[in-house]
Design a protein around this motif. Structure first.
Motif, PDB file in Angstrom:
ATOM      1  N   GLN A 102       0.819  -1.210   0.000  1.00 55.33           N
ATOM      2  CA  GLN A 102       0.000   0.000   0.000  1.00 55.33           C
ATOM      3  C   GLN A 102       0.856   1.265   0.000  1.00 55.33           C
ATOM      4  OE1 GLN A 102      -3.078   0.095  -0.602  1.00 55.33           O
ATOM      5  NE2 GLN A 102      -3.398   2.301  -0.337  1.00 55.33           N
ATOM      6  N   LEU A 103       1.952   1.260   0.735  1.00 55.79           N
ATOM      7  CA  LEU A 103       2.857   2.408   0.706  1.00 55.79           C
ATOM      8  C   LEU A 103       3.433   2.592  -0.701  1.00 55.79           C
ATOM      9  CD1 LEU A 103       4.766   1.967   4.100  1.00 55.79           C
ATOM     10  CD2 LEU A 103       3.111   3.762   3.522  1.00 55.79           C
ATOM     11  N   THR A 104       3.698   1.481  -1.381  1.00 56.85           N
ATOM     12  CA  THR A 104       4.174   1.567  -2.768  1.00 56.85           C
ATOM     13  C   THR A 104       3.107   2.197  -3.649  1.00 56.85           C
ATOM     14  OG1 THR A 104       5.592  -0.376  -2.466  1.00 56.85           O
ATOM     15  CG2 THR A 104       5.033   0.238  -4.726  1.00 56.85           C
ATOM     16  N   ASN A 105       1.866   1.771  -3.482  1.00 59.12           N
ATOM     17  CA  ASN A 105       0.761   2.388  -4.226  1.00 59.12           C
ATOM     18  C   ASN A 105       0.712   3.897  -3.989  1.00 59.12           C
ATOM     19  OD1 ASN A 105      -0.168  -0.011  -5.317  1.00 59.12           O
ATOM     20  ND2 ASN A 105      -1.676  -0.353  -3.708  1.00 59.12           N
ATOM     21  N   ILE A 106       0.881   4.278  -2.746  1.00 55.58           N
ATOM     22  CA  ILE A 106       0.805   5.700  -2.379  1.00 55.58           C
ATOM     23  C   ILE A 106       1.909   6.488  -3.077  1.00 55.58           C
ATOM     24  CG2 ILE A 106       1.230   7.293  -0.453  1.00 55.58           C
ATOM     25  CD1 ILE A 106      -0.352   5.300   1.314  1.00 55.58           C
ATOM     26  N   LEU A 107       3.130   5.973  -3.041  1.00 51.56           N
ATOM     27  CA  LEU A 107       4.248   6.681  -3.675  1.00 51.56           C
ATOM     28  C   LEU A 107       4.112   6.701  -5.192  1.00 51.56           C
ATOM     29  CD1 LEU A 107       7.303   5.490  -1.521  1.00 51.56           C
ATOM     30  CD2 LEU A 107       5.795   7.457  -1.189  1.00 51.56           C
ATOM     31  N   ARG A 108       3.584   5.646  -5.760  1.00 50.51           N
ATOM     32  CA  ARG A 108       3.380   5.600  -7.210  1.00 50.51           C
ATOM     33  C   ARG A 108       2.305   6.589  -7.658  1.00 50.51           C
ATOM     34  NH1 ARG A 108       0.374   0.384  -8.868  1.00 50.51           N
ATOM     35  NH2 ARG A 108      -1.270   1.645  -7.921  1.00 50.51           N
ATOM     36  N   ASP A 109       1.267   6.779  -6.833  1.00 47.33           N
ATOM     37  CA  ASP A 109       0.069   7.515  -7.259  1.00 47.33           C
ATOM     38  C   ASP A 109      -0.034   8.917  -6.682  1.00 47.33           C
ATOM     39  OD1 ASP A 109      -0.612   5.192  -8.587  1.00 47.33           O
ATOM     40  OD2 ASP A 109      -1.945   4.478  -6.999  1.00 47.33           O
ATOM     41  N   VAL A 110       1.081   9.517  -6.291  1.00 49.17           N
ATOM     42  CA  VAL A 110       1.030  10.847  -5.677  1.00 49.17           C
ATOM     43  C   VAL A 110       0.310  11.849  -6.579  1.00 49.17           C
ATOM     44  CG1 VAL A 110       2.414  12.837  -4.958  1.00 49.17           C
ATOM     45  CG2 VAL A 110       3.062  10.535  -4.223  1.00 49.17           C
ATOM     46  N   GLY A 111       0.683  11.886  -7.841  1.00 52.47           N
ATOM     47  CA  GLY A 111       0.060  12.834  -8.764  1.00 52.47           C
ATOM     48  C   GLY A 111      -1.414  12.562  -8.977  1.00 52.47           C
ATOM     49  N   GLU A 112      -1.765  11.300  -9.152  1.00 48.74           N
ATOM     50  CA  GLU A 112      -3.166  10.920  -9.365  1.00 48.74           C
ATOM     51  C   GLU A 112      -4.022  11.275  -8.157  1.00 48.74           C
ATOM     52  OE1 GLU A 112      -5.672   6.750  -9.680  1.00 48.74           O
ATOM     53  OE2 GLU A 112      -3.655   6.839 -10.563  1.00 48.74           O
ATOM     54  N   ASP A 113      -3.493  10.998  -6.960  1.00 52.39           N
ATOM     55  CA  ASP A 113      -4.246  11.322  -5.747  1.00 52.39           C
ATOM     56  C   ASP A 113      -4.390  12.829  -5.565  1.00 52.39           C
ATOM     57  OD1 ASP A 113      -4.694   8.671  -4.993  1.00 52.39           O
ATOM     58  OD2 ASP A 113      -2.745   8.538  -3.994  1.00 52.39           O
ATOM     59  N   ALA A 114      -3.323  13.563  -5.884  1.00 54.52           N
ATOM     60  CA  ALA A 114      -3.379  15.016  -5.756  1.00 54.52           C
ATOM     61  C   ALA A 114      -4.450  15.607  -6.666  1.00 54.52           C
ATOM     62  CB  ALA A 114      -2.019  15.629  -6.068  1.00 54.52           C
ATOM     63  N   SER A 115      -4.641  15.015  -7.824  1.00 54.50           N
ATOM     64  CA  SER A 115      -5.670  15.510  -8.749  1.00 54.50           C
ATOM     65  C   SER A 115      -7.064  15.339  -8.175  1.00 54.50           C
ATOM     66  CB  SER A 115      -5.562  14.778 -10.092  1.00 54.50           C
ATOM     67  OG  SER A 115      -5.932  13.416  -9.965  1.00 54.50           O
ATOM     68  N   ARG A 116      -7.192  14.448  -7.186  1.00 50.03           N
ATOM     69  CA  ARG A 116      -8.476  14.243  -6.513  1.00 50.03           C
ATOM     70  C   ARG A 116      -8.518  14.935  -5.152  1.00 50.03           C
ATOM     71  NH1 ARG A 116      -9.722   8.041  -6.238  1.00 50.03           N
ATOM     72  NH2 ARG A 116      -7.630   8.020  -5.346  1.00 50.03           N
TER      73      ARG A 116
END
Length: 389
Positions: free
Chosen positions: A261-275
């Motif tokens: 899950q931490l890997t998911n978080i680091l991979r998806d920083v930009g995607e999450d920020a867009s939300r």
């Protein structure tokens, strides 16, 4: 932050015919275990334990680990698990429906987790079917808050989903997929708590988009991913020749979920920020001289690279811890877990190869690397149990 999942729907009427196959007595309640035991993970979470001397998130989660481990210990000591048991039923139609339910779970796993699915084919038929059932339930749960209908999901909807989980554990499935899991939890020493905790993680996604420190983030990662490890260990089984403690194997399974899950978080920083979401410890961002605006602007600076290096280092520590436990699993269950671990670790490498630009570049593992990882994972699976415990 959950992955994009499929909402799987099946005919509810088929569940009625399956009810006679599921024990209605449910699991016996067991007393809570002493929370005073110390960790054996070797992974030190950067938390607010000093400022909050009551209990850290790791300590809270470890109580659940101990409870799950106790269930498996009980099963191993009594040797009461009989995977080849038969149920008394009037005809073959009910069994046909249950087999169909498991097959449908396998189809979902094959389509959306191809590498993992291939690995499950090495398991015994009973174990792989049970793993498929758990996988589908997790996907359906995640889809509630991260799927096409997520905007319509309310806390009350999650309450109804939890009530449905309770019914499932009591042998009252709502549909075919529920029936497969209901049958699974009647055969294996699986407790309801990790499933309930995953639903709690979905509740967090509805109301929370910031995490003050790693202690808070750790608990979230446990809810949405660490729980999967606790659900799966009883099914995958611990190798008979393993000298490791049951708790240490569960700790390693938990560590793998946290790492993923931490890997998911680091991979998806930009995607999450867009939300509008930031799944990074706010206090650590501040210490690195970074603000929310830096995340939303998506600029890769030296400060950001240094921050990411620290985050990646911590995730690798969790992966290191997880590796110890994979070696202790039942031989037929190791390959899919090794494959998942090795592939996810390579996502961290991809972030580094992208010069830590996880704002506009998505880190992924190409097909060639994926295929190259499979024989490596298989080789490690054949190595047997470790001597690290």
């Amino acid at each position: 932050m959950a992955g994009v999942l499929l909402w799987v729907i099946s005919p509810k009427e088929n569940a009625t015919a399956l009810l006679s196959l599921i024990p209605r007595s449910g699991k016996q309640k067991r007393s809570r275990l002493c929370p005073g035991l110390k960790f054996s993970t070797g992974v030190s979470a950067i938390s607010s334990a000093v400022a909050n001397p009551a209990r850290s998130s790791e300590e809270k989660v470890y109580e659940v680990v101990l409870k799950q481990a106790a269930l498996v210990k009980e099963q191993r000591q009594k040797k009461a698990l009989d995977l080849k048991r038969t149920a008394e039923t009037d005809g073959m139609k009910n069994w046909d429906l249950l087999n169909e339910a498991y097959d449908r779970c396998g189809e979902v796993c094959a389509e959306y987790a191809k590498t993992f699915y291939l690995g499950t084919l090495l398991m015994t038929p009973e174990r792989r079917r049970a793993v498929w059932a758990i996988y589908v339930w997790c996907r359906r749960t995640d889809e509630l808050v991260d799927g096409p209908n997520a905007s319509h999901i309310t806390p009350r909807a999650l309450d109804r989903w939890e009530k449905r989980l309770d019914d499932l554990f009591e042998g009252r499935p709502y549909d075919m997929f529920d029936a497969a899991l209901s049958d699974t939890v009647s055969k294996y020493p699986v407790d309801t708590q990790p499933f309930k905790d995953m639903i709690e993680g979905m509740r967090l996604d509805l109301r929370k988009s910031r995490y003050k420190n790693f202690d808070e983030l750790y608990l979230y990662c446990y809810y949405v991913a660490g729980t999967v490890g606790l659900m799966s260990v009883p099914v995958m089984g611990i190798a008979p020749e393993s000298k490791a403690s049951t708790e240490s194997v569960y700790n390693a399974a938990l560590a793998l979920g946290i790492a993923n899950q931490l890997t998911n978080i680091l991979r998806d920083v930009g995607e999450d920020a867009s939300r509008g979401r930031i799944y990074l410890p706010q206090d650590e961002l501040a210490r690195a001289g970074l603000s929310e605006d830096d995340i939303f602007h998506g600029q890769v600076t030296d400060k950001w690279r240094n921050f990411m290096k620290v985050q990646i280092k911590r995730v690798r520590m969790f992966f290191d811890e997880a590796e110890k436990g994979v070696a202790e699993l039942n031989a037929a269950s190791r390959w899919p877990v090794w494959a998942s671990l090795l592939l996810y670790r390579q996502i961290l490498d991809a972030i580094e190869e992208n010069n830590y630009n996880n704002f506009t570049k998505r880190a992924y593992v190409g097909k060639a690397k994926k295929f190259a990882s499979l024989p490596v994972a298989y080789g490690r699976a054949l190595m047997g149990t470790s001597k690290l415990f």
